[in-house]
Design a protein around this motif. Structure first.
Motif, PDB file in Angstrom:
ATOM      1  N   VAL A   1      62.385  57.549  14.306  1.00 33.85           N
ATOM      2  CA  VAL A   1      63.253  57.724  13.142  1.00 33.85           C
ATOM      3  C   VAL A   1      64.202  58.895  13.381  1.00 33.85           C
ATOM      4  O   VAL A   1      65.396  58.816  13.061  1.00 33.85           O
TER       5      VAL A   1
ATOM      6  N   GLN B   1      57.565  45.139  14.132  1.00 29.76           N
ATOM      7  CA  GLN B   1      58.226  45.584  12.911  1.00 29.76           C
ATOM      8  C   GLN B   1      57.275  46.459  12.089  1.00 29.76           C
ATOM      9  O   GLN B   1      56.164  46.018  11.776  1.00 29.76           O
ATOM     10  N   PRO B   2      57.671  47.674  11.760  1.00 34.66           N
ATOM     11  CA  PRO B   2      56.780  48.518  10.946  1.00 34.66           C
ATOM     12  C   PRO B   2      56.809  48.080   9.485  1.00 34.66           C
ATOM     13  O   PRO B   2      57.807  47.557   9.004  1.00 34.66           O
TER      14      PRO B   2
ATOM     15  N   ARG C   1      64.279  49.631  10.208  1.00 32.65           N
ATOM     16  CA  ARG C   1      63.158  48.773  10.584  1.00 32.65           C
ATOM     17  C   ARG C   1      63.457  48.036  11.886  1.00 32.65           C
ATOM     18  O   ARG C   1      62.602  47.929  12.769  1.00 32.65           O
TER      19      ARG C   1
ATOM     20  N   GLU D   1      57.502  59.635   6.463  1.00 28.42           N
ATOM     21  CA  GLU D   1      58.279  59.585   5.226  1.00 28.42           C
ATOM     22  C   GLU D   1      59.659  60.184   5.449  1.00 28.42           C
ATOM     23  O   GLU D   1      59.791  61.272   5.998  1.00 28.42           O
TER      24      GLU D   1
ATOM     25  N   ARG E   1      59.058  55.098   3.200  1.00 24.16           N
ATOM     26  CA  ARG E   1      57.827  55.343   3.954  1.00 24.16           C
ATOM     27  C   ARG E   1      57.651  54.238   4.982  1.00 24.16           C
ATOM     28  O   ARG E   1      57.874  53.070   4.676  1.00 24.16           O
ATOM     29  N   LEU E   2      57.248  54.643   6.176  1.00 21.98           N
ATOM     30  CA  LEU E   2      56.970  53.703   7.250  1.00 21.98           C
ATOM     31  C   LEU E   2      55.525  53.878   7.682  1.00 21.98           C
ATOM     32  O   LEU E   2      55.041  55.009   7.784  1.00 21.98           O
ATOM     33  N   LYS E   3      54.855  52.762   7.951  1.00 19.84           N
ATOM     34  CA  LYS E   3      53.469  52.843   8.380  1.00 19.84           C
ATOM     35  C   LYS E   3      53.429  53.285   9.831  1.00 19.84           C
ATOM     36  O   LYS E   3      54.144  52.761  10.684  1.00 19.84           O
TER      37      LYS E   3
ATOM     38  N   THR F   1      57.134  48.884   5.647  1.00 20.46           N
ATOM     39  CA  THR F   1      57.905  49.918   4.951  1.00 20.46           C
ATOM     40  C   THR F   1      57.660  49.848   3.454  1.00 20.46           C
ATOM     41  O   THR F   1      57.281  48.798   2.922  1.00 20.46           O
TER      42      THR F   1
ATOM     43  N   GLU G   1      66.986  50.811   5.128  1.00 21.76           N
ATOM     44  CA  GLU G   1      65.644  50.326   5.476  1.00 21.76           C
ATOM     45  C   GLU G   1      65.719  49.187   6.474  1.00 21.76           C
ATOM     46  O   GLU G   1      64.959  49.138   7.452  1.00 21.76           O
TER      47      GLU G   1
END
Length: 156
Positions: free
Chosen positions: A147, A125-126, A115, A99, A138-140, A128, A111
């Motif tokens: 980051v 690609q995560p 990403r 986060e 938030r990213l998975k 989001t 974002e």
């Protein structure tokens, strides 16, 4: 005493004293002579700025933000302890989340760039989740190292 075996509580023998005036309130003296003993116990009003170091990163790995801040459509502020507002969480036992907080400006541009950067580093690609009201992203997955590298590269 007759009947019932109960006892009388001496209703007739209760004596009532006339109400007294309350005692006079003691005088208060405000003393500032020993307040320095109290001041050292109070928390500081704000966290002081970190001292200048001869080289960065410091032994703890801390890097200051770029001065002046980068001219981007978004800004990521530092926490009150001068750290990056990046947090790693685990939700529901096994769901890993990274986060990023304290985002101001065009959060959607941030974002998109983030990403792409994390996707190149990780290989996919995560996923989001953007919250415009609270200024969080938030990213998975636990991608906080990627980051953090991106934030420092941008100058935050």
């Amino acid at each position: 005493m007759e009947g019932g075996g109960g006892s009388s509580w001496g209703v007739h023998s209760v004596c009532q004293t006339p109400p007294r005036d309350p005692p006079p309130y003691p005088a208060v003296v405000e003393s500032t002579e020993e307040f320095h003993f109290v001041e050292r116990l109070l928390p500081p009003a704000c966290v002081p700025s970190p001292p200048q170091h001869p080289s960065y990163p410091t032994p703890s790995g801390w890097i200051p933000p770029r001065v002046p801040p980068p001219a981007l459509p978004y800004h990521v502020g530092r926490s009150r302890m001068h750290n990056l507002p990046l947090y790693r969480r685990v939700a529901n036992g096994n769901r890993r989340i990274t986060e990023l907080r304290r985002i101001r400006g065009d959060i959607w541009a941030l974002e998109k760039e983030l990403r792409e950067f994390v996707g190149q580093r990780v290989g996919k690609q995560p996923l989001t989740q953007v919250n415009e009201l609270s200024g969080t992203l938030r990213l998975k997955g636990h991608v906080d190292n990627e980051v953090r590298a991106w934030l420092l590269l941008k100058g935050f």
